[in-house]
Scaffold this motif. Structure first.
Motif, PDB file in Angstrom:
ATOM      1  N   ALA A 334      38.875 -25.268 -81.831  1.00  0.00           N
ATOM      2  CA  ALA A 334      37.418 -25.139 -81.895  1.00  0.00           C
ATOM      3  C   ALA A 334      36.821 -26.171 -82.835  1.00  0.00           C
ATOM      4  N   GLU A 335      37.536 -26.462 -83.910  1.00  0.00           N
ATOM      5  CA  GLU A 335      37.023 -27.424 -84.888  1.00  0.00           C
ATOM      6  C   GLU A 335      36.949 -28.831 -84.298  1.00  0.00           C
ATOM      7  N   ILE A 336      37.962 -29.203 -83.562  1.00  0.00           N
ATOM      8  CA  ILE A 336      37.948 -30.522 -82.936  1.00  0.00           C
ATOM      9  C   ILE A 336      36.833 -30.591 -81.898  1.00  0.00           C
ATOM     10  N   LEU A 337      36.660 -29.487 -81.175  1.00  0.00           N
ATOM     11  CA  LEU A 337      35.583 -29.447 -80.192  1.00  0.00           C
ATOM     12  C   LEU A 337      34.219 -29.591 -80.857  1.00  0.00           C
ATOM     13  N   SER A 338      34.043 -28.953 -82.011  1.00  0.00           N
ATOM     14  CA  SER A 338      32.745 -29.069 -82.699  1.00  0.00           C
ATOM     15  C   SER A 338      32.451 -30.519 -83.006  1.00  0.00           C
ATOM     16  N   THR A 339      33.457 -31.204 -83.510  1.00  0.00           N
ATOM     17  CA  THR A 339      33.245 -32.606 -83.831  1.00  0.00           C
ATOM     18  C   THR A 339      32.902 -33.411 -82.583  1.00  0.00           C
ATOM     19  N   SER A 340      33.697 -33.264 -81.537  1.00  0.00           N
ATOM     20  CA  SER A 340      33.430 -34.086 -80.359  1.00  0.00           C
ATOM     21  C   SER A 340      32.129 -33.685 -79.681  1.00  0.00           C
ATOM     22  N   ASN A 341      31.837 -32.391 -79.645  1.00  0.00           N
ATOM     23  CA  ASN A 341      30.538 -31.974 -79.101  1.00  0.00           C
ATOM     24  C   ASN A 341      29.382 -32.583 -79.880  1.00  0.00           C
ATOM     25  N   ALA A 342      29.547 -32.634 -81.208  1.00  0.00           N
ATOM     26  CA  ALA A 342      28.480 -33.199 -82.032  1.00  0.00           C
ATOM     27  C   ALA A 342      28.286 -34.679 -81.731  1.00  0.00           C
ATOM     28  N   VAL A 343      29.378 -35.371 -81.478  1.00  0.00           N
ATOM     29  CA  VAL A 343      29.271 -36.803 -81.175  1.00  0.00           C
ATOM     30  C   VAL A 343      28.544 -37.015 -79.859  1.00  0.00           C
ATOM     31  N   ILE A 344      28.931 -36.267 -78.846  1.00  0.00           N
ATOM     32  CA  ILE A 344      28.372 -36.523 -77.517  1.00  0.00           C
ATOM     33  C   ILE A 344      26.961 -35.945 -77.399  1.00  0.00           C
ATOM     34  N   ASP A 361      42.649 -20.958 -84.118  1.00  0.00           N
ATOM     35  CA  ASP A 361      43.716 -21.307 -85.049  1.00  0.00           C
ATOM     36  C   ASP A 361      43.545 -22.691 -85.666  1.00  0.00           C
ATOM     37  N   GLY A 362      42.324 -23.222 -85.609  1.00  0.00           N
ATOM     38  CA  GLY A 362      42.187 -24.642 -85.920  1.00  0.00           C
ATOM     39  C   GLY A 362      41.990 -25.016 -87.375  1.00  0.00           C
ATOM     40  N   ARG A 363      42.089 -26.338 -87.584  1.00  0.00           N
ATOM     41  CA  ARG A 363      41.767 -26.928 -88.880  1.00  0.00           C
ATOM     42  C   ARG A 363      40.704 -27.979 -88.656  1.00  0.00           C
TER      43      ARG A 363
END
Length: 722
Positions: A334-344, A361-363
């Motif tokens: 979910a954390e990685i998705l937040s970052t990439s969603n924010a970029v796009i 389970d993310g970091r």
DNA sequence: TAGTCCGAGTTTTTT
DNA sequence: ACTCGGACTA
């Protein structure tokens, strides 16, 4: 990733995926976000079609690389009772498995590879000699150069066109520097026009405005280029698409070709261009069964004339299209998705998908500020090893970057530390001059009218340059059309007046060529290369400073040829599907080993890794300095960054070196301070955990970094120098 | 006409 | 670091 060993493949699909996989027919657009299981869905769709009775050989699966096709068909094969029926028919030379009956297999491959195959079968109907050879972009540029020299465009002509006004204005003409576009530019102009369907004037206006004054000369060269390809019996990449389109549109044979396929499936549709969409429409004039999969947020090939319009206007091109969105992400935390969603989110076009996951389970991704590239290299190595110690093998980690050379320093360090790696993208084996030379021999054996092949080969002779080569080619009838006797025979029978060449050397060349042509028993490609090398290796030794690396390349080429069925296949495969990585060349020994993946972002498309490291998140690198011309280009760079981020499953690290020593212009070794990539806006930055490397533990860093001392010294010497 | 040397300008992504 | 073109030599 969802389990595959379930009873039937249907159990592993979510409702949208299942709906897409079992769609009854007609135009279907699957708008699949990153990591939403699009490969799996497409593979399931193939399996579904076959299970419902569609013969495998009546399915066409178009992908971006042949590797992607192979992967997808492998997965489809695992799902059905008769896997062999699925594996792609266009198995390449490196493939180890052989299948009994190629006619009962799915057609899988790139647009270019499939076109190559169709044109060899049906090209005659268009008046196309099926014995054509295929040339790559660099060959095309070389041919442009040849024509450019003959016409004297670089010198006289262009100067005449420009001088007038300047003299009147009393301006000094800057030493008549030829501004005429170079070969690579000419090739790009041509390719852009063909692939986008825009007129030359528009192309120049939009993409090459500085070339406009030379429009007339450019037009002449491009026309000559087309003619020369025809008379040499050579097709370039663009021709493959163009002729496929014409083939599909031709009355009679067109229907025949289109009717071969009950279903057409296209992957990475966002990266197809205007011409490719024309091909598809021509192929689906009567039968509406077409499935395309793509993600407008991942369109990164506009430099190849790919147009995001294709996917956006799919419903207009194929009326009645159903659109299915896949938004559930199975790849990333979910954390990685937040970052990439924010970029796009900063970009505002397209189908506006919102990716989600129920992983918990993310970091947080790490943003690592580094002092300079050296520290970045060090940091990457440390983190890679750290993750390996915690149980993530190197093959499950990737280092991604914008341009092939961005990994240069890292490669040196990895080698020094004995960390094995494999690199995708960047400069390729087949692009080096010595490999091209050997391929040129094979090409003229395959197609004796191949002008460019002869050009390379004859130029190898001592004392032979452009002028002598031209007269040779005329003498043996390469360029002067009409003679029934093959130039190969003519070279062997009556040696042309040698000019500056040594008679024995020409004779030796003729001998090499005729030995390769031996028919009974027909020689393997490997033996042919062996014969060629007996002639060519000495030339390499004479010509190059460090011949050994090059000789090794030739040895690799020779062994690469071992698994190849025919010379034709070998030569075509090398141009249409060149070895994509260093591993493809290294052969079996590496396969069991653990190795780190290095890749350009472009080549990483479709890939996924547990841990992803993104290098050089600095303005000028991402986005590249070369691509900040207009808003569209910047948007594409943003998507590129997005693609890089979304490759990560569990851990993502983005590195930002603050200082660059080798600024392109700086001969005085001045360094520059970089800006953090503009795509990491404050909002985006909040989604990261900031990890400044140089305020970390000083004890660890200090011994590794001698820069500060050098900095002070330089500062002082600058201060005193004036 | 080939081959060499020098200086200037360029430097991405790939079928 | 690399390529391209122009000038010069043999």
């Amino acid at each position: 990733m969802v389990e595959q060993q379930t009873e039937t493949w249907r159990d592993g699909l979510n409702p949208e995926q299942a709906r897409a996989a079992t769609h009854p027919g007609g135009p279907l657009l699957i708008a699949a976000g990153a990591g939403t299981g699009k490969t799996k869905t497409l593979a399931c769709r193939v399996a579904h079609l076959i299970e419902t009775g569609v013969p495998a050989e009546r399915i066409l699966l178009l992908t971006f690389t042949r590797r992607a096709a192979a992967e997808m068909l492998k997965r489809a094969g695992q799902m059905t009772a008769s896997p062999a029926a699925i594996s792609g028919s266009s198995n390449q030379h490196r493939s180890t498995r052989q299948f009994s009956d190629p006619s009962t297999q799915v057609w899988g491959g790139t647009f270019h590879a499939v076109s190559n195959r169709l044109l060899r079968m049906h090209g005659r109907a268009l008046g196309l000699d099926p014995g054509f050879t295929v040339m790559d972009q660099a060959d095309g540029a070389d041919l442009m150069d040849l024509i450019r020299d003959e016409g004297g465009y670089a010198k006289g002509k262009s100067r005449d066109l420009r001088t007038g006004g300047w003299n009147d204005a009393g301006l000094k003409i800057p030493k008549s520097r030829s501004r005429f576009p170079k070969k690579d530019t000419l090739a790009s102009i041509y390719s852009r026009a063909v692939n986008s369907g825009e007129r030359l004037a528009e192309v120049l206006e939009k993409h090459f405005p500085w070339c406009k004054p030379e429009a007339e000369g450019i037009r002449e060269i491009l026309s000559a280029y087309v003619e020369r390809k025809r008379s040499a019996g050579v097709l370039d990449y663009d021709d493959l698409l163009l002729f496929w389109k014409v083939l599909a549109e031709a009355p009679g044979v067109g229907e025949l070709v289109a009717d071969r396929f009950d279903h057409i499936l296209v992957d990475e549709y966002q990266d197809t261009n205007h011409l490719q969409s024309d091909v598809l429409r021509a192929m689906r004039k009567t039968n509406p069964n077409i499935t395309v999969v793509g993600d407008d947020a991942q369109a990164i090939y506009s430099f190849r004339s790919a147009s995001i319009d294709n996917i956006l206007s799919f419903p207009d091109h194929f009326p009645g299209a159903e659109i299915i969105k896949l938004e559930r992400n199975y790849r990333s935390s979910a954390e990685i998705l937040s970052t990439s969603n924010a970029v796009i989110a900063e970009s505002h076009i397209g189908y506006g998908k919102q990716l989600w996951t129920d992983r918990t389970d993310g970091r947080k991704p790490g943003l690592i500020d580094c002092l300079d590239e050296e520290q970045q290299t060090h940091q990457v190595c440390e983190r890679v090893l750290e993750h390996r110690e915690r149980g993530v093998p190197l093959t499950h980690q990737a280092v991604l970057f914008r341009a092939g050379h961005h990994s240069a320093q890292l490669e040196i360090e990895l080698t020094r530390r004995n960390i094995p790696f494999v690199k995708y993208g960047g400069l390729k084996f087949v692009e080096s001059a010595h490999v091209k030379d050997v391929i040129a021999f094979l090409r003229i054996l395959e197609n004796p009218r191949d002008e460019l092949g002869w050009w390379r080969v004859l130029n190898l002779l001592d004392g032979v340059g452009p002028a002598t080569t031209r007269s040779f080619m005329n003498a043996i009838g390469v360029t002067s059309n009409g003679s029934e006797i093959s130039p190969l025979t003519r070279l062997a029978e009556d040696l042309p007046a040698p000019g500056g060449a040594k008679r024995e050397q020409v004779a030796a060349l003729a001998d090499v060529l005729s030995r390769c042509m031996e028919e009974s028993p027909a020689l393997s490609v490997t033996s042919q290369i062996e014969i060629i090398r007996s002639f060519y290796d000495p030339i390499v030794h004479r010509r190059y400073e460090a011949p050994h690396a090059r000789i090794r390349d030739l040895e690799q080429l020779e062994s690469l040829a071992e698994s190849s069925k025919s010379r034709e296949r070998f030569v075509v495969d090398l141009t249409l599907d060149p070895p994509a990585s260093t591993q493809d060349l290294a052969g079996p020994p590496l396969i069991d080993e653990d190795y780190l993946i290095l890749s350009t972002v472009h080549s990483a498309k479709g890939g996924e890794w547990d841990v992803v490291h993104v290098l050089h998140a600095a303005d000028g690198m991402i986005p590249s300095d070369m691509a900040t011309g207009d808003a569209d280009e910047i948007e594409e760079e943003r998507r590129l960054f997005y693609v890089a981020l979304t490759r990560a499953k569990n851990d993502l690290y983005v590195y930002f070196p603050l200082r660059y020593y080798h600024r392109p212009r700086g001969l005085d070794d001045a360094h520059g301070y970089a800006q953090l990539s503009r795509f990491i806006t404050p909002t985006v930055k909040d989604t990261f955990e900031l990890q400044p490397a140089f305020t970390g533990s000083p004890a660890e860093e200090a011994p590794l970094d001698h820069r500060p001392v050098a900095e002070v010294t330089k500062y002082l010497s600058d201060l005193f120098s004036i």
